[in-house]
Design an enzyme around this catalytic site. Structure first.
Site, PDB file in Angstrom:
ATOM      1  N   TYR A 103      -1.247  -0.902  13.114  1.00  0.00           N
ATOM      2  CA  TYR A 103      -1.136  -0.805  11.757  1.00  0.00           C
ATOM      3  C   TYR A 103      -1.306   0.768  11.384  1.00  0.00           C
ATOM      4  CZ  TYR A 103      -3.382  -1.672   7.073  1.00  0.00           C
ATOM      5  OH  TYR A 103      -3.579  -1.963   5.629  1.00  0.00           O
ATOM      6  N   LYS A 176      -1.349  -6.468   8.739  1.00  0.00           N
ATOM      7  CA  LYS A 176      -2.684  -6.844   7.985  1.00  0.00           C
ATOM      8  C   LYS A 176      -3.107  -7.958   8.630  1.00  0.00           C
ATOM      9  CE  LYS A 176      -3.504  -4.033   4.410  1.00  0.00           C
ATOM     10  NZ  LYS A 176      -4.754  -3.490   4.315  1.00  0.00           N
ATOM     11  N   GLU A 247      -0.278  -7.664  -1.217  1.00  0.00           N
ATOM     12  CA  GLU A 247      -0.204  -6.260  -0.572  1.00  0.00           C
ATOM     13  C   GLU A 247       0.829  -5.121  -1.129  1.00  0.00           C
ATOM     14  OE1 GLU A 247      -1.953  -3.206   1.844  1.00  0.00           O
ATOM     15  OE2 GLU A 247      -2.832  -5.092   1.265  1.00  0.00           O
ATOM     16  N   ALA A 307      -4.680   2.415  -6.131  1.00  0.00           N
ATOM     17  CA  ALA A 307      -5.931   2.665  -5.459  1.00  0.00           C
ATOM     18  C   ALA A 307      -7.171   3.333  -5.984  1.00  0.00           C
ATOM     19  CB  ALA A 307      -5.454   3.371  -4.243  1.00  0.00           C
TER      20      ALA A 307
END
Length: 551
Positions: A103, A176, A247, A307
């Site tokens: 990841y 993910k 995402e 974010a």
């Protein structure tokens, strides 16, 4: 004419090859002799039968021979594409080592090399905004008769740290889902990565003759959102018991999609909600260590994109849960973006930024607040969180100015990969004489400073979203709301020892599987308590839903 016996052998051989080529069923050399005879695998494998432990040991030894992290990732992807059970058994044994490989941050390098090192599609669905009529057919072709319960979908417009990567960003969805299974135990046969190809505004990709996506600039507006509506409808039709995880969508789309669907279906946006939860959990963990109150903090968010605004919203909601009025809670926030401090008359504000802007009349020198240092001098933040992807911006002058006005400065440089981090953890400790409470977006080794060993919490969404999604799925929650997310944050913040010198504000990745189950139980219980699930026993539901990597 083909004899009946020959036809039977041919059908059995086809069945055997289908099993060996199916990563959800393949066991490689671990098939027993009885299984080989039953499945028509006699002669298709070497005679020795190995245990999964032996396979894992040999595979890990090969993994260690790879000279770079990207080579290690490509090797692990080969295992993943061949034998899911072996892959997740191995990852369970080495989760701390493998997490940054499969990841973040190595996945960014994998995406950037996607066209040159294209591998097997990893059971991903590739959709084009130009062809909405193909959505249902595409989903069915890839998922087959599998009971899909979790979909991670990306259009890769806003991959944190590297931006717009078009169809190459599918690796984000794959990665993910790997973490979902490794951390929480979601059955890998029940997950589906999806790439929505809306084009790309990355000129490098458009000019690349090897680019595998649609070669045009991004489609936006009604055509794009009509496609999303149709996509969601098809997901609900084909997989009515699933969680839809969005995402790395862009600023202009992520919040709009979440706002439209979060009260209608079981859905989650990791960039908005997941980042918000992990930041809240880290700040709550810092409060446990400093013995201070959240309602007494002043928050500066540096980077007011998807974010950053998700973090501000989650902290704001928690202040209200702790007794502040919305008006009073708003006074605790300052947003800094490329324009400097965001005011209510700043040009180009997003809908998510507007509730948190300030008035110029609050400051005698409002026109001078165009850089981070000037804002820090003006507002004296006690908590500073970076999601800017602007490396080194939490510099010595900024940090020392902040630390001069608070006993335990809480500083989270969350941008990743490493080259985009706002600061290094060891510098933050040095510039604050060890007083800073730090979390980073990348893994950091323990740091010894003035005789104290500091553990640095990694504010990685992977610490939180697997348990959140798994808990909601385990009790078949009808939606995933803010109360369930807050429950997850509080669980995570309570898993560290606040009295240990140098304690981290978040628990270590090494215990990811353990605390993901605790998070899942709390999220599941919250859904039950709110009447969002028809089940009654959260602990039992989570235990029953958990998949384990074993033959």
């Amino acid at each position: 004419m083909e004899t009946i016996k020959r036809k039977e052998r041919r059908l059995l051989m086809n069945k055997a090859m289908a099993i060996l080529n199916n990563p959800f069923k393949n066991k490689g050399t671990a098939f027993t002799m009885e299984e080989r005879e039953q499945l028509g695998l006699v002669g298709a494998l070497p005679p020795r039968v190995k245990t999964i432990e032996e396979q894992a040991a040999e595979t890990y030894a090969l993994f260690e021979t790879k000279s770079s992290n990207i080579e290690k990732r490509h090797f692990l992807m080969e295992v993943f594409n061949t034998n899911r059970t072996l892959f997740f058994y191995l990852m369970g044994q080495h989760i701390t080592e493998f997490m940054p490989i499969v990841y973040d941050p190595v996945i960014a390098e994998s995406i950037e090399d996607y066209n040159e090192r294209y591998q097997k599609p990893q059971d991903a669905v590739y959709l084009s905004v130009k062809h909405p009529e193909r959505i249902g057919e595409s989903l069915a072709n890839v998922s087959g008769d599998r009971d899909i319960r979790l979909i991670v979908v990306t259009d890769a417009q806003g991959i944190l740290g590297i931006g717009d990567w078009g169809v190459d960003g599918v690796d984000i969805a794959v990665g993910k889902l790997m973490v979902y299974t490794a951390a929480a135990g979601i059955n890998p046969a029940q997950v589906l990565p999806v790439s929505i190809d809306a084009g790309t505004d990355n000129q490098k990709l458009l000019d690349d003759p090897n680019y595998l996506g649609e070669r045009h600039h991004r489609i936006s507006g009604p055509e794009y959102f009509d496609f999303i509506d149709r996509f969601v409808a098809e997901i609900e039709k084909h997989y009515p018991k699933s969680l839809l995880h969005f995402e790395d969508f862009g600023r202009g789309t992520a919040a709009r999609i979440l706002d439209k669907y979060q009260d209608k279906i079981l859905t989650f946006n990791d960039d908005i909600q997941g980042t918000g939860i992990i930041a809240l959990a880290g700040v709550l963990g810092a409060m446990n260590i400093s013995k201070e109150k959240l309602v007494d903090q002043t928050f500066l968010t540096f980077g007011a994109g998807t974010a950053g605004m998700g973090i501000a919203k989650m902290l704001y909601d928690e202040l209200i849960r702790q007794g502040l009025t919305p008006e009073d809670a708003k006074k605790h926030f300052y947003l800094v973006d490329k324009q400097g401090l965001l005011f209510d008359d700043t040009v180009g504000l997003t809908d998510k930024q507007k509730p948190f802007t300030r008035q110029r009349s609050e400051f005698a020198n409002a026109d001078e607040l165009t850089n981070l240092l000037a804002v820090v001098k003006a507002v004296h933040p006690t908590v500073m969180i970076g999601t800017s992807t602007q490396p080194g911006t939490f510099d010595e002058a900024v940090v020392k100015e902040m630390a001069a006005h608070t006993k335990r400065p809480v500083i989270f440089p969350l941008s990743n990969p490493t080259k985009l981090a706002e600061a290094k953890a060891d510098d933050l400790l040095k510039w604050t004489d060890g007083r800073a409470l730090v979390a980073t977006g990348i893994p950091v080794d323990d740091i010894t400073y003035q005789g104290v060993t500091y553990q640095i919490g990694q504010a990685n969404n992977a610490l939180i979203y697997p348990g959140v999604g798994f808990g909601a799925l385990a009790v078949q929650a009808r939606k995933l709301n803010d109360n369930m997310l807050a429950a997850a944050a509080h669980v995570l913040s309570g898993l560290v020892d606040p009295d240990q010198p140098g304690a981290a504000v978040l628990p270590p990745v090494s215990k990811l599987a353990e605390f993901s189950q605790r998070v899942a139980q709390k999220v599941a219980q919250s859904a039950i308590d709110q009447g969002l699930s028809d089940m009654s026993d959260a602990k039992q539901a989570v235990a029953a839903a958990k998949w384990e990597a074993k033959y």
